[in-house]
Motif scaffolding. Structure first.
Motif, PDB file in Angstrom:
ATOM      1  N   LEU A  19       8.400  37.165  13.748  1.00  0.00           N
ATOM      2  CA  LEU A  19       8.370  38.043  14.909  1.00  0.00           C
ATOM      3  C   LEU A  19       8.467  39.459  14.730  1.00  0.00           C
ATOM      4  O   LEU A  19       7.781  40.119  15.281  1.00  0.00           O
ATOM      5  CB  LEU A  19       9.506  37.495  15.919  1.00  0.00           C
ATOM      6  N   ILE A  20       9.265  39.658  13.685  1.00  0.00           N
ATOM      7  CA  ILE A  20       9.485  41.339  13.368  1.00  0.00           C
ATOM      8  C   ILE A  20       8.254  41.722  12.794  1.00  0.00           C
ATOM      9  O   ILE A  20       7.847  42.706  13.151  1.00  0.00           O
ATOM     10  CB  ILE A  20      10.703  41.352  12.301  1.00  0.00           C
ATOM     11  N   VAL A  21       7.479  41.189  11.823  1.00  0.00           N
ATOM     12  CA  VAL A  21       6.272  41.601  11.246  1.00  0.00           C
ATOM     13  C   VAL A  21       5.248  41.647  12.638  1.00  0.00           C
ATOM     14  O   VAL A  21       4.521  42.621  12.587  1.00  0.00           O
ATOM     15  CB  VAL A  21       5.793  40.572  10.324  1.00  0.00           C
ATOM     16  N   SER A  22       5.191  40.654  13.334  1.00  0.00           N
ATOM     17  CA  SER A  22       4.344  40.928  14.349  1.00  0.00           C
ATOM     18  C   SER A  22       4.617  41.926  15.219  1.00  0.00           C
ATOM     19  O   SER A  22       3.684  42.880  15.634  1.00  0.00           O
ATOM     20  CB  SER A  22       4.476  39.488  15.178  1.00  0.00           C
ATOM     21  N   GLU A  23       5.953  42.237  15.916  1.00  0.00           N
ATOM     22  CA  GLU A  23       6.200  43.620  16.624  1.00  0.00           C
ATOM     23  C   GLU A  23       5.957  44.703  15.602  1.00  0.00           C
ATOM     24  O   GLU A  23       5.201  45.691  16.334  1.00  0.00           O
ATOM     25  CB  GLU A  23       7.701  43.284  17.055  1.00  0.00           C
ATOM     26  N   ARG A  38       0.115  48.113   5.920  1.00  0.00           N
ATOM     27  CA  ARG A  38       0.533  47.393   4.565  1.00  0.00           C
ATOM     28  C   ARG A  38       1.801  46.687   5.143  1.00  0.00           C
ATOM     29  O   ARG A  38       2.870  47.450   5.775  1.00  0.00           O
ATOM     30  CB  ARG A  38       0.837  48.025   3.495  1.00  0.00           C
ATOM     31  N   VAL A  39       2.270  45.205   4.745  1.00  0.00           N
ATOM     32  CA  VAL A  39       3.634  44.710   5.206  1.00  0.00           C
ATOM     33  C   VAL A  39       3.884  44.404   3.899  1.00  0.00           C
ATOM     34  O   VAL A  39       3.638  44.074   2.820  1.00  0.00           O
ATOM     35  CB  VAL A  39       3.107  43.336   5.857  1.00  0.00           C
ATOM     36  N   THR A  40       5.470  44.930   3.787  1.00  0.00           N
ATOM     37  CA  THR A  40       6.005  44.308   2.786  1.00  0.00           C
ATOM     38  C   THR A  40       7.472  43.850   2.764  1.00  0.00           C
ATOM     39  O   THR A  40       7.800  43.660   3.825  1.00  0.00           O
ATOM     40  CB  THR A  40       6.706  45.900   2.158  1.00  0.00           C
ATOM     41  N   ILE A  41       7.724  43.026   1.978  1.00  0.00           N
ATOM     42  CA  ILE A  41       8.985  42.149   1.798  1.00  0.00           C
ATOM     43  C   ILE A  41       9.743  42.286   0.575  1.00  0.00           C
ATOM     44  O   ILE A  41       9.250  41.983  -0.537  1.00  0.00           O
ATOM     45  CB  ILE A  41       8.809  40.817   2.532  1.00  0.00           C
ATOM     46  N   VAL A  49      17.052  40.121   3.276  1.00  0.00           N
ATOM     47  CA  VAL A  49      15.614  40.565   2.940  1.00  0.00           C
ATOM     48  C   VAL A  49      15.333  41.883   3.909  1.00  0.00           C
ATOM     49  O   VAL A  49      16.004  42.008   4.973  1.00  0.00           O
ATOM     50  CB  VAL A  49      14.568  39.711   3.153  1.00  0.00           C
ATOM     51  N   ARG A  50      14.412  42.754   3.470  1.00  0.00           N
ATOM     52  CA  ARG A  50      13.969  43.994   3.965  1.00  0.00           C
ATOM     53  C   ARG A  50      12.344  43.813   4.265  1.00  0.00           C
ATOM     54  O   ARG A  50      11.732  43.640   3.425  1.00  0.00           O
ATOM     55  CB  ARG A  50      14.170  45.090   3.384  1.00  0.00           C
ATOM     56  N   ILE A  51      12.083  43.633   5.729  1.00  0.00           N
ATOM     57  CA  ILE A  51      10.760  43.556   5.976  1.00  0.00           C
ATOM     58  C   ILE A  51      10.238  45.086   6.413  1.00  0.00           C
ATOM     59  O   ILE A  51      10.775  45.523   7.270  1.00  0.00           O
ATOM     60  CB  ILE A  51      10.512  42.589   7.042  1.00  0.00           C
ATOM     61  N   GLY A  52       9.014  45.307   5.842  1.00  0.00           N
ATOM     62  CA  GLY A  52       8.508  46.656   6.262  1.00  0.00           C
ATOM     63  C   GLY A  52       7.023  46.818   6.600  1.00  0.00           C
ATOM     64  O   GLY A  52       6.308  45.948   6.029  1.00  0.00           O
TER      65      GLY A  52
END
Length: 107
Positions: A19-23, A38-41, A49-52
């Motif tokens: 959900l966070i990645v989607s938003e 770019r999506v990072t984890i 974990v840190r999602i960016g």
């Protein structure tokens, strides 16, 4: 991302993480208008974990109170609710908007 979280035995974070990645990705596409994101984890600790989401815009996101009738403007509020912490790292060529999730205590 689900595969990475499963490999780290953090499956319980997958739904909130997706959900966070989607938003964050939606915000980047809508506001940054960059041809790529770019999506990072990363895993700063064993249970965190840190999602960016990285884009080339230097415009910082703004947490807003949307009007009741508004169909948009709730993404960062949702991220703030789901995440343990969130923020923005300014980069020389853009920014990284990130959110952290922590796993529940293991027995």
């Amino acid at each position: 991302m689900r595969v990475t979280l499963a490999a780290w035995h953090l499956d319980d974070l997958a739904d909130d993480g997706m959900l966070i990645v989607s938003e964050l990705a939606s915000n980047a596409v809508r506001h940054a208008r960059s041809p790529s994101i770019r999506v990072t984890i990363t895993r700063p600790e064993s249970v965190r974990v840190r999602i960016g989401v990285v884009d080339k815009s230097r415009c910082l996101p703004k947490l807003r109170e949307p009007h009741e009738e508004s169909e948009t403007g709730r993404g960062l509020a949702l991220v703030q609710t789901l995440a343990t912490d969130w923020g923005v790292d300014q980069l020389p060529w853009g920014k990284r908007v990130w959110a952290e999730l922590c796993a529940k205590a293991r027995r």
